[in-house]
Design a protein around this motif. Structure first.
Motif, PDB file in Angstrom:
ATOM      1  N   ASN A 123       7.341   2.672  -7.776  1.00 55.83           N
ATOM      2  CA  ASN A 123       8.122   3.901  -7.682  1.00 55.83           C
ATOM      3  C   ASN A 123       8.285   4.484  -9.075  1.00 55.83           C
ATOM      4  N   HIS A 132       6.133  -5.738  -7.598  1.00 59.05           N
ATOM      5  CA  HIS A 132       4.965  -4.871  -7.700  1.00 59.05           C
ATOM      6  C   HIS A 132       3.802  -5.593  -8.373  1.00 59.05           C
ATOM      7  N   TYR A 307       9.887   8.280   4.619  1.00 55.94           N
ATOM      8  CA  TYR A 307       8.869   7.321   4.206  1.00 55.94           C
ATOM      9  C   TYR A 307       7.828   7.110   5.309  1.00 55.94           C
ATOM     10  N   ASP A 311       3.759   7.925   5.542  1.00 57.82           N
ATOM     11  CA  ASP A 311       2.736   6.912   5.811  1.00 57.82           C
ATOM     12  C   ASP A 311       1.862   7.305   7.000  1.00 57.82           C
TER      13      ASP A 311
END
Ligand code: ARG
Length: 561
Positions: A123, A132, A307, A311
Motif C-alpha cells: 500500500n 509484503h 476493494y 478486484d
C-alpha cells in the motif's frame, strides 16, 4: 531419465492387466535407508486382487524383473526393492545436465499458456511490511517456477493506491505537511502524517470530515487532490523501487487499485444485468448464501466502490488482456474470505475461467507468537533489514576475501540471499516467528551456505587443469548421493509447481549442498588419476543445478565469495 517412471513401467509390464503404470508410479516409495535400495514397490494392494500373500508377490516380481537399469533386485518382506545401476545412471544424469545446462529440468506443461501472478502489492504511503516481503519473495519464486514449467508468467504488482485513506493523507498534508521532508524520506514522512491524522482525529472531529471531503474531491477528479495523490504515489514507488532493486525483483505491471477507477462501472452493470445485485442497508451487495459466505460488498451507501469491486474489475481486465490459463494471488491468509467472495461472484457472473483463479495464501510473521501489526508501531522496516544483512555480508567478505572483485554486488547477493532464503525455506502456509538474528545467519540451513557451496565448487573447477568432460568412468560410492539428488531435480520442480510451494526447492538445494560438502570432505577431487574427469563432471553438474535452484528462488550465485 525419470527412473521412478521406468521402474513403474517395468512393474506394469510384469503385471499386465492388474496394474497400470500410473498406479504403480503412485505406489512406489523411496526407502528410508539406502541399504534397502533406491526405490521400493509395496505389494499390499496387489495381494487382494491377486489373492496371494504380498510376500509371495514381491518374490515373484523380483525373480522376473530383469533390466540393465537395475544392478540388484530384491524382495524384502512385502516390498520389491530395486537398486539402480550406479554407473549407468551417473553417466546418464551427468551427461544430460552438462548438455542441457540451465535448461535441465525445464518442463513443457505450460507451453503456449500464461499464468498471471498478483504479488507484493504493498500500500502506497505506508512502510513495506514483513508480510509484503513474504508475498514478494514467494510470488517471485512462483513466477520463476511456472516459467521453468513452460508457462509465460506475468508479474503484477496490484498497488494499494486508492481508498479513503488518501483523503485523510491529503487533509493531513494540507495541515502539517512539508514538501521537502517528504521528498527526502517519502514513506516515512507520509506514514508520520497518517499516524498524526489518526491521533489528532481522536479529539478533533473536524479532521474526519476534512478527510472525507478530500477523498470526495479526489474521486471527482479535483486537480489539486489528484496532483497530490499522484505525487504521493510517485514518491512511494521510488521508495519501493529501491527495495525491489535490492531484492532483484521486477514486475510487468504496476497497475494498482486506482487503475480500475474507470473500469468498475462495467462490473456494476454486469451484476445488475444478471440480477445479482441486492440492497442491504443502502449498500449494494451480491448475496452468496448458497456458498454460506457473507455477501460481497460492491458499493457503499455513499456510492464509493470497494476493494472487492476493484478486484472484480481487475480480474476481467486481466482475463481480457493476458488470456491467462491461471491467475494466482499471493496474498496473506487473512484475505481468504475476500478472495473466496470475489471468485464466487465471478462464477455467478457465468465466467468459466473463475475456477482458474487461485488464492495462494501464506503464514503470518509473528513476533513473540503474536501477529505483527503496523498500527501498534511494531513495524520493522524491510529496507533496514536488507541493508543490515548486506553490511554483515560485506564484513564477512572483507575478513575472508579482501581482494574480491565487485565486493558490493557479492555482498548484496549474499545478504539478500540470506533474507530471501530464510523466508522460502519455510513451508508456504506455516507461520514464521520473526527473528532478525536468524535472518542474518549465514551458516546452517541458509542461503549463504548454499551460495558458499556453489562458490567452492566453482573454485574447484577453476583450479582443475582440464575442463570437465562428460566422460563418466569411475565414481565412488560417495558420489551416488549427489547423483540421485541431481536426478530428482526435475521432479522437485514439478512438485513445487503442483503445491505452489518454493520451500521444496529451498530444501532441495540445502540437501544437494550438504551432499556435496560431505563428498568434498571425503574425496580428493583434484588428484590426477583415472577418475579425475568423472569427478570434475560431477562437480560441474552440481554447480549447474545449485545455481539454477537458487535462481528459481530468486537468489544469485556468485562464483567467488
Ligand atoms: N494491497 C493489499 C494489502 O496490502 C494486497 C493486494 C493483493 N492483491 C489483490 N488483487 N487484492 O493488503
Amino acid at each position: 531419465m525419470d527412473y521412478k517412471s521406468q521402474f513403474a513401467k517395468c512393474i506394469a509390464d510384469l503385471l499386465g492387466e492388474q496394474l497400470t503404470e500410473q498406479q504403480a508410479y503412485e505406489l512406489i516409495e523411496v526407502p528410508k535407508y539406502a541399504s534397502h535400495g533406491d526405490f521400493a514397490f509395496p505389494c499390499f494392494t496387489l495381494a487382494k486382487t491377486l489373492r496371494k500373500s504380498p510376500v509371495l508377490i514381491a518374490e515373484e516380481l523380483a525373480s522376473k524383473l530383469h533390466n540393465p537399469l537395475f544392478e540388484k533386485v530384491e524382495a524384502k518382506g512385502a516390498y520389491l526393492n530395486v537398486f539402480l545401476n550406479k554407473a549407468t545412471v551417473s553417466k546418464q544424469v551427468i551427461e544430460t545436465i552438462l548438455q542441457q545446462g540451465n535448461h535441465y529440468g525445464d518442463g513443457s506443461l505450460g507451453e503456449g499458456k500464461t499464468i498471471v501472478l498478483d504479488f507484493s502489492s504493498p500500500n502506497i504511503a505506508k512502510p513495506f511490511s514483513m508480510g509484503h516481503l513474504r508475498s514478494t519473495v514467494i510470488g517471485n519464486a512462483l513466477a520463476n517456477i511456472v516459467e521453468k514449467c513452460g508457462y509465460q508468467a506475468v508479474r503484477i504488482n496490484h498497488l494499494g493506491d486508492w481508498g479513503t485513506q488518501f483523503g485523510k493523507l491529503i487533509a493531513a498534508y494540507k495541515r502539517w505537511g512539508d514538501e521537502n521532508k517528504i521528498k527526502e524520506n517519502p514513506i516515512k514522512e507520509l506514514f508520520n502524517l497518517y499516524v498524526k491524522f489518526h491521533e489528532e482525529a481522536e479529539t478533533n472531529e473536524q479532521l474526519e470530515r476534512e478527510g472525507r471531503a478530500w477523498f470526495k474531491k479526489l474521486e471527482d477528479g479535483d486537480e489539486e487532490a489528484h496532483r497530490l495523490w499522484q505525487w504521493f504515489r510517485d514518491e512511494s514507488l521510488k521508495d519501493f523501487s529501491r527495495i525491489y532493486h535490492l531484492l532483484g525483483i521486477s514486475f510487468d505491471s504496476y497497475q494498482g487499485e486506482a487503475f480500475y477507477n474507470d473500469k468498475m462501472e462495467r462490473v456494476v452493470h454486469l451484476l445488475e444485468e444478471r440480477g445479482l445485485l441486492s440492497e442491504s442497508d443502502g449498500a449494494m451487495v451480491v448475496r452468496l448464501d448458497e456458498k454460506e459466505l457473507p455477501p460481497c460488498l460492491i458499493k457503499k451507501s455513499d456510492g464509493a466502490t470497494l476493494y472487492a469491486t476493484r478486484d472484480l474489475a481487475a480480474a476481467l481486465y486481466r482475463h481480457e488482456t493476458y488470456e491467462f490459463s491461471k491467475a494466482l494471488y499471493v496474498v496473506g491468509q487473512e484475505q481468504s474470505l475476500h478472495f473466496n467472495q470475489v471468485f464466487s461472484v465471478l462464477e455467478k457472473l457465468g465466467f468459466d475461467w473463475a475456477k482458474m483463479m487461485v488464492h495462494v495464501p501464506f503464514g503470518l510473521i509473528l513476533k513473540d507468537g503474536k501477529k505483527m501489526s503496523t498500527r501498534r508501531g511494531r513495524v520493522i522496516l524491510l529496507e533496514e533489514v536488507l541493508q543490515e544483512a548486506i553490511s554483515l555480508a560485506k564484513q564477512n567478505i572483507t575478513a575472508k576475501n579482501p581482494e574480491l572483485e565487485n565486493k558490493e554486488e557479492v555482498a548484496r547477493q549474499v545478504g539478500v540471499g540470506a533474507v530471501i532464503f530464510h523466508d522460502l525455506k519455510n513451508e508456504r502456509t506455516h507461520n514464521i516467528e520473526f527473528s532478525l538474528e536468524d535472518m542474518l545467519k549465514f551458516e546452517g540451513e541458509t542461503g549463504p551456505y548454499v551460495q558458499y557451496t556453489y562458490a567452492r565448487a566453482c573454485s574447484i573447477l577453476r583450479n582443475a587443469n582440464t575442463a570437465a568432460t562428460s566422460e563418466i568412468k569411475e565414481l565412488t560410492e560417495e558420489s551416488w548421493e549427489i547423483v540421485k539428488l541431481l536426478a530428482s531435480f526435475p521432479h522437485v520442480i514439478q512438485k513445487a509447481y503442483k503445491n505452489l510451494d518454493p520451500s521444496l526447492i529451498a530444501k532441495y538445494v540445502i540437501h544437494l549442498a550438504q551432499a556435496f560438502n560431505s563428498y568434498y570432505a571425503h574425496t580428493k577431487i583434484l588428484v590426477e588419476d583415472e577418475g579425475l574427469n568423472s569427478r570434475l563432471a560431477l562437480v560441474h553438474a552440481t554447480t549447474v543445478v545449485l545455481k539454477e535452484g537458487l535462481r528459481l528462488l530468486g537468489i544469485g550465485a556468485p562464483e567467488r565469495m
